[in-house]
Design an enzyme around this catalytic site. Structure first.
Site, mmCIF file in Angstrom:
data_model
loop_
_atom_site.group_PDB
_atom_site.id
_atom_site.type_symbol
_atom_site.label_atom_id
_atom_site.label_comp_id
_atom_site.label_asym_id
_atom_site.label_seq_id
_atom_site.Cartn_x
_atom_site.Cartn_y
_atom_site.Cartn_z
ATOM 1 N N LYS A 239 134.948 98.121 -10.696
ATOM 2 C CA LYS A 239 134.428 99.131 -11.028
ATOM 3 C C LYS A 239 133.244 100.079 -10.250
ATOM 4 O O LYS A 239 133.157 100.669 -9.144
ATOM 5 C CB LYS A 239 134.254 100.023 -12.550
ATOM 6 C CG LYS A 239 135.151 99.580 -13.034
ATOM 7 C CD LYS A 239 135.038 100.237 -14.474
ATOM 8 C CE LYS A 239 136.578 100.481 -15.944
ATOM 9 N NZ LYS A 239 135.767 101.040 -16.337
ATOM 10 N N ARG A 240 132.530 98.626 -9.374
ATOM 11 C CA ARG A 240 131.368 98.425 -9.098
ATOM 12 C C ARG A 240 131.259 99.048 -7.715
ATOM 13 O O ARG A 240 130.905 99.761 -6.578
ATOM 14 C CB ARG A 240 130.349 98.021 -9.719
ATOM 15 C CG ARG A 240 130.393 96.720 -8.678
ATOM 16 C CD ARG A 240 129.361 95.320 -9.243
ATOM 17 N NE ARG A 240 129.681 94.158 -8.405
ATOM 18 C CZ ARG A 240 129.661 93.774 -7.773
ATOM 19 N NH1 ARG A 240 128.522 94.394 -6.702
ATOM 20 N NH2 ARG A 240 130.050 92.321 -7.456
#
Length: 469
Positions: A239-240
């Protein structure tokens, strides 16, 4: 042989970019070979599967326009078939009941790791034919102990695994529900899947699945395991890094055509070509040309590609996607302002995303309550009243609201008042847009229309007078 591929996501979350690339490559290979593409929802994980996730997957596939020829099929609707196959394997002697407790298996695992052995089931119940139905039990597949599995992977090349390296995997849990490695085999067999295209995190499952297929006398599909996608820092995409829902890219203003074009280049290439139409992807794509090495996701490259698509796609196509963004901002484009196609033509050069385009275009559709502070401070000095009033008077006399004529009025006003064009055009731009940035002034005025232009000019003149009184 008629080619049939499948995309088989688990509905335990959204459709992410890795899944979308797998779906795209499967879809392309089927289309390239005039075959069929199947969508199958692998929802047997009853605790984690949700209808919300199913809806997210279907919405993502629809947005990307990856249409399926068959499906969606749901594994939870096929439990009777899995039960039938499990019983067949038991009857054939290719499966057996295992009564080992979790504690026993954990102790075995710890001992094997202490002895620096590969953790695997030791086959304790393998030769115990007794059916102790009253006890907790799982069903294991009796994996061959001799020989080897040879996989001619269409991406990775030949993979050879000795059967002695594979343990007897569980194919049914204590509650009787089938496990992934059983259901996927039955589905691929029943649905006539000829080519299994999936991520290389499944490579370890493939020899086990091949052995089950052989035990069932099924024809083996061809396998193609796609390399993983990494973030800019070389770590697995998360996600990052932007490994979010495919629909988040829609929300962020990307065109689905741009995202598909970017995904097809993650692990596949055709010379130095960067931009591919959907037709070119189908014509040129081949699994044998997919890279073995992992691919790196580059958001800046995707943003560049999106801008190319916004600038060069049919304005009607861009307008169709832009309308959704305008609706999210409460704009009814049918009644509040210019046609979106005209807006796209005016704004596409300066907009990398549809979010940028929609945010920068709100003044065409609704009145603003404040002027950009910096733009107003620079352009709304007392001296601006004279050219703005002259423009207002001239525009009031215009019968045909047309860009070329309006531009000529701006030029004549500057010439008459002996002012540089910027001293007339910039105060006008801030007056009618509320900001110092817009398309060329003739296009801006044309899109705004007569009523909005006159009303906002009058308001700006009054604003400057009040501010300087």
């Amino acid at each position: 042989m008629s080619v049939k591929t499948r995309f088989a996501p688990s509905p335990t979350g959204y459709l992410h970019v890795g899944g979308a690339r797998t779906a795209l490559f499967s879809w392309l290979y089927a289309k390239k070979n005039n075959g069929s593409f199947v969508l199958r929802i692998e929802d047997t994980d009853l605790e984690r599967s949700t209808q919300e996730s199913v809806d997210a997957i279907l919405e993502g596939m629809a947005w990307l326009d990856l249409g399926y020829d068959e499906g969606p099929f749901y594994q939870t609707q096929r439990f009777d078939r899995y039960k039938e196959i499990i019983q067949q394997l038991l009857d054939q002697g290719d499966a057996y009941y295992c009564y080992c407790s979790k504690e026993e298996l954990e102790a075995l695992r710890e001992q094997q790791m202490a002895d620096k052995e590969k953790p695997r089931y030791n086959g304790k119940c393998r030769e115990n034919p007794e059916d102790k139905a009253e006890l907790n039990r799982v069903i294991r597949f009796r994996n061959p102990e001799e020989g080897k599995v040879v996989i001619d992977d269409l991406v990775k090349g030949k993979i050879i695994v000795a059967n002695k390296e594979l343990d007897d995997l569980i194919i049914a849990r204590t509650d009787g529900t089938p496990t992934y490695n059983l259901t996927v085999v039955v589905d691929d067999m029943d649905m006539g899947i000829t080519h299994v295209v999936r991520g290389d995190d499944h490579v370890n499952n493939t020899p086990r699945q091949i052995n089950i297929l052989k035990a069932l006398g099924a024809e083996l599909p061809h396998y193609a395991h796609l390399p993983m996608i990494l973030g800019d820092d070389g770590a697995r995409l998360s996600k990052r890094h932007g490994a979010v829902s495919v629909m988040q890219y829609r929300d962020d203003g990307y065109l689905p055509e741009a995202l598909l074009n970017y995904l097809v280049r993650l692990g596949w290439s055709h010379g130095d070509q960067e931009i591919f139409s959907r037709e070119e992807m189908i014509e040129l794509f081949d699994l044998s040309q997919v890279n073995v090495a992992a691919s790196t996701f580059n958001t800046e490259k995707l943003l560049w590609l999106n801008h190319q698509y916004i600038m060069n796609s049919d304005p009607e196509l861009v307008a169709k996607h832009l309308e959704w963004h305008m609706q999210q901002r409460g704009i009814d484009v049918a009644t509040q302002g210019p046609a979106l196609v005209d807006l796209v033509k005016a704004q596409r050069e300066r907009s990398k995303t549809l979010v940028e385009m929609s945010d920068a275009s709100l003044y065409f559709y609704q009145d603003f309550t404040e002027y950009d502070e910096k733009a107003a401070k620079k352009n709304f000095k007392l001296a601006a009243i004279e050219p703005l009033q002259a423009l207002l008077d001239a525009f009031n006399g215009v019968d045909e609201w047309q860009g070329e004529a309006l531009h000529e009025i701006v030029l004549q006003t500057a010439e008459t008042l002996e002012l540089k064009l910027g001293k007339v055009a910039q105060p006008l731009r801030v007056a009618v847009c509320g900001t110092g940035m817009s398309p060329s002034i003739d296009v801006t005025l044309s899109l705004l229309g007569r009523e909005k232009t006159l009303k906002r000019l009058e308001r700006a003149i009054n604003y400057i007078k009040e501010k300087n009184s």
